[in-house]
Enzyme design. Structure first.
Site, PDB file in Angstrom:
ATOM      1  N   ASN A 182       0.873  -1.305   0.130  1.00  0.00           N
ATOM      2  CA  ASN A 182       0.047   0.105  -0.227  1.00  0.00           C
ATOM      3  C   ASN A 182       1.040   1.378   0.151  1.00  0.00           C
ATOM      4  OD1 ASN A 182       0.617   0.870   2.778  1.00  0.00           O
ATOM      5  ND2 ASN A 182      -0.256  -1.065   3.515  1.00  0.00           N
ATOM      6  N   LYS A 261      10.103 -15.935 -10.233  1.00  0.00           N
ATOM      7  CA  LYS A 261       9.268 -15.012 -10.946  1.00  0.00           C
ATOM      8  C   LYS A 261       8.418 -15.583 -11.741  1.00  0.00           C
ATOM      9  CE  LYS A 261       9.597 -10.877 -13.993  1.00  0.00           C
ATOM     10  NZ  LYS A 261      10.382 -10.273 -14.845  1.00  0.00           N
ATOM     11  N   LYS A 309     -13.918   0.036  14.999  1.00  0.00           N
ATOM     12  CA  LYS A 309     -12.304  -0.581  15.227  1.00  0.00           C
ATOM     13  C   LYS A 309     -12.002  -0.244  16.648  1.00  0.00           C
ATOM     14  CE  LYS A 309     -10.840  -0.136  10.384  1.00  0.00           C
ATOM     15  NZ  LYS A 309     -10.395   0.359   9.406  1.00  0.00           N
ATOM     16  N   LYS A 313     -11.318  -3.809  18.432  1.00  0.00           N
ATOM     17  CA  LYS A 313     -10.019  -4.020  18.648  1.00  0.00           C
ATOM     18  C   LYS A 313      -9.319  -3.614  20.327  1.00  0.00           C
ATOM     19  CE  LYS A 313      -8.697  -3.283  14.067  1.00  0.00           C
ATOM     20  NZ  LYS A 313      -7.317  -3.583  13.075  1.00  0.00           N
TER      21      LYS A 313
HETATM   22  O1  PMT Z   1       2.774   6.407   6.489  1.00  0.00           O
HETATM   23  P1  PMT Z   1       2.114   7.695   5.901  1.00  0.00           P
HETATM   24  O2  PMT Z   1       2.229   7.822   4.415  1.00  0.00           O
HETATM   25  O3  PMT Z   1       2.696   8.838   6.610  1.00  0.00           O
HETATM   26  O4  PMT Z   1       0.414   7.462   5.959  1.00  0.00           O
HETATM   27  C1  PMT Z   1      -0.175   7.477   7.481  1.00  0.00           C
HETATM   28  C2  PMT Z   1      -1.100   6.583   7.214  1.00  0.00           C
HETATM   29  C3  PMT Z   1      -2.148   6.986   6.685  1.00  0.00           C
HETATM   30  C4  PMT Z   1      -0.641   5.164   7.193  1.00  0.00           C
HETATM   31  C5  PMT Z   1      -1.411   6.308   9.094  1.00  0.00           C
HETATM   32  O5  PMT Z   1      -1.965   7.645   9.319  1.00  0.00           O
HETATM   33  C6  PMT Z   1      -2.768   5.404   9.147  1.00  0.00           C
HETATM   34  O6  PMT Z   1      -3.813   5.623   9.018  1.00  0.00           O
HETATM   35  N1  PMT Z   1      -2.269   4.091   9.556  1.00  0.00           N
HETATM   36  C7  PMT Z   1      -3.355   3.287   9.730  1.00  0.00           C
HETATM   37  C8  PMT Z   1      -3.471   2.383   8.382  1.00  0.00           C
HETATM   38  C9  PMT Z   1      -4.388   1.187   8.477  1.00  0.00           C
HETATM   39  O7  PMT Z   1      -3.872   0.140   8.376  1.00  0.00           O
HETATM   40  O8  PMT Z   1      -5.517   1.457   8.918  1.00  0.00           O
HETATM   41  P2  PMT Z   1      -6.631   0.118   8.955  1.00  0.00           P
HETATM   42  O9  PMT Z   1      -8.086   1.214   9.427  1.00  0.00           O
HETATM   43  O10 PMT Z   1      -6.762  -0.690   8.101  1.00  0.00           O
HETATM   44  O11 PMT Z   1      -6.165  -0.432  10.394  1.00  0.00           O
HETATM   45  C10 PMT Z   1      -6.807   0.188  11.845  1.00  0.00           C
HETATM   46  C11 PMT Z   1      -5.516  -0.089  12.759  1.00  0.00           C
HETATM   47  O12 PMT Z   1      -5.487  -1.839  12.966  1.00  0.00           O
HETATM   48  C12 PMT Z   1      -4.307   0.375  12.604  1.00  0.00           C
HETATM   49  O13 PMT Z   1      -3.675   0.958  13.738  1.00  0.00           O
HETATM   50  C13 PMT Z   1      -3.326  -0.641  11.945  1.00  0.00           C
HETATM   51  O14 PMT Z   1      -1.963  -0.581  12.381  1.00  0.00           O
HETATM   52  C14 PMT Z   1      -3.960  -1.872  12.582  1.00  0.00           C
HETATM   53  N2  PMT Z   1      -3.647  -3.296  11.798  1.00  0.00           N
HETATM   54  C15 PMT Z   1      -4.644  -3.092  10.640  1.00  0.00           C
HETATM   55  C16 PMT Z   1      -4.499  -4.463  10.145  1.00  0.00           C
HETATM   56  C17 PMT Z   1      -3.748  -5.630  10.513  1.00  0.00           C
HETATM   57  N3  PMT Z   1      -3.768  -6.937  10.032  1.00  0.00           N
HETATM   58  N4  PMT Z   1      -3.130  -5.507  11.663  1.00  0.00           N
HETATM   59  C18 PMT Z   1      -3.322  -4.429  12.448  1.00  0.00           C
HETATM   60  O15 PMT Z   1      -2.365  -4.261  13.589  1.00  0.00           O
END
Ligand code: PMT
Length: 377
Positions: A182, A261, A309, A313
């Protein structure tokens, strides 16, 4: 000075072409130094004394040239010599033409300095002396004064607190050359780690692949995949007081990565993906009285999804960003966060630098640590 501080002015030679040292000496009641060999107080080496005795160094206005010299560690005049010799926090308020401010060279220097803990009072948008319009105008004086006050107050208010931060994307291999990933640059998570270090915290940064230089002082664990990040977080969670999950973890990975590959061989290629572990959701179930903060990257129904969330969580706080909004979310240097607390409070923050977002987040974390009795005032 009105706030009760002792102010000592150091000028570059260029600055003396705009304002006389005598004026600033009269205003501050202290001698102004310009040359490295200036010794206003006999028997004292001025650059070492000023470097060691100052609680904070503010460079305002900072030109592109001075920022570059600071980043390179040059010590070719009084100002840069003091900046290199000091252990005090350094605040920089840049002022320059917008093309110079946005130039990749300047931005690379800013990035280098931020990674070293130097803080920037970001320039504002406006019309420059040369007539150009854009970002580069020095921040307003009250903003600079407030930044100085806040920096002086907050020093080491998270002393010894063990902060675990995840940052960046994860790469899920399809074959040896391709991956599912991503757009996360890691900037948000690195800003949190930098800010936590500046507050005196002990920081472990678990980072996916990024092009950033990790902040000096953080213990860095580099990972590629969500599974590796999961294992690194599990190994560190027990020993942390605070977990802040800023990483954009890939929710799915290719079920069977290919060992070699894959060649172009047909019009279609179907990838079968399987779910990755929910890192945050798993460790937060056993959080005890730790403070656990998540991020939510949303594109629709922002608050509703973030609240869901937060509950699912078992978080104390979730910082939600609308990643469709310009200048917010992935890749850029700014973000607009809304903080949603487990007690139902919703605090929208204005658009600000990722570093300032991190400061706001840590202020919230500090309050929660105090409330949980994990930190004493
Ligand atoms: O890195 P940058 O370019 O500065 O961008 C910042 C950002 C947009 C990445 C950051 O601000 C942000 O939003 N980070 C969380 C991104 C994300 O994965 O969001 P989510 O809504 O999918 O996940 C929710 C939370 O669960 C997050 O804290 C994530 O770290 C966590 N997660 C998600 C999926 C997973 N399998 N395990 C997790 O721990």
């Amino acid at each position: 000075m009105r706030a009760g501080h002792t102010v000592r002015v150091v000028m570059t030679h260029s600055a003396t072409r705009l304002i006389s040292p005598a004026t600033l000496a009269a205003l501050t009641g202290n001698p102004v130094v310009v040359d490295v060999f200036d010794e206003p107080e006999p028997g004292q080496i001025a650059h070492i004394r000023l470097a060691q005795d100052s609680d904070l160094i503010l460079i305002a206005p900072a030109t592109a040239h001075t920022i570059a010299r600071l980043a390179l560690g040059l010590a070719d005049d009084m100002l840069t010599t003091i900046a290199l010799a000091t252990r005090a926090p350094i605040l920089v308020a840049p002022a320059m033409n917008p093309a110079m401010w946005t130039h990749p060279a300047t931005q690379a220097h800013v990035q280098t300095l931020r990674a070293r803990g130097v803080e920037f009072i970001d320039p504002t948008y406006g019309v420059m002396a040369c007539g150009d319009e854009g970002w580069g105008k020095i921040a307003d004086t009250p903003v600079i004064v407030q930044a100085v006050q806040q920096r002086l107050q907050r020093t080491h208010d998270l002393q010894g607190v063990r902060v675990l931060v995840t940052a960046g994307p994860t790469y899920e291999p399809i074959d040896p050359v391709r991956f599912v990933g991503n757009r996360s640059s890691g900037k948000m998570g690195y800003a949190v780690a930098e800010a936590a270090l500046a507050h005196g915290a002990v920081v472990r940064l678990i980072t996916g692949p990024t092009a950033l230089t990790p902040p000096v002082g953080a213990e860095v664990v580099r990972v590629q995949t969500a599974q590796q990040m999961f294992e690194a977080v599990q190994a560190a969670f027990e020993a942390c007081d605070v977990f802040i999950a800023a990483a954009a973890v890939a929710d799915y990975r290719p079920e069977r990565p290919l060992p070699t590959k894959r060649k172009r061989q047909s019009q279609h290629w179907t990838l079968r993906l399987v779910a990755n572990p929910d890192i945050l959701g798993t460790v937060a179930q056993h959080k005890g009285n730790r403070v656990v903060v998540g991020f939510a990257a949303e594109t629709d129904n922002i608050l509703h999804h973030a609240q869901e969330k937060l509950m699912r969580k078992n978080l104390d706080l979730i910082a939600v960003n609308n990643v469709l909004e310009p200048e917010s979310g992935f890749e850029g240097d700014t973000n607009r966060l809304t903080l949603i607390y487990a007690d139902g409070r919703v605090v929208p923050l204005p658009l600000m630098s990722k570093r300032d977002c991190a400061e706001q987040l840590l202020q919230a974390v500090r309050e929660m640590l105090l409330r949980k009795g994990r930190l004493t005032a």
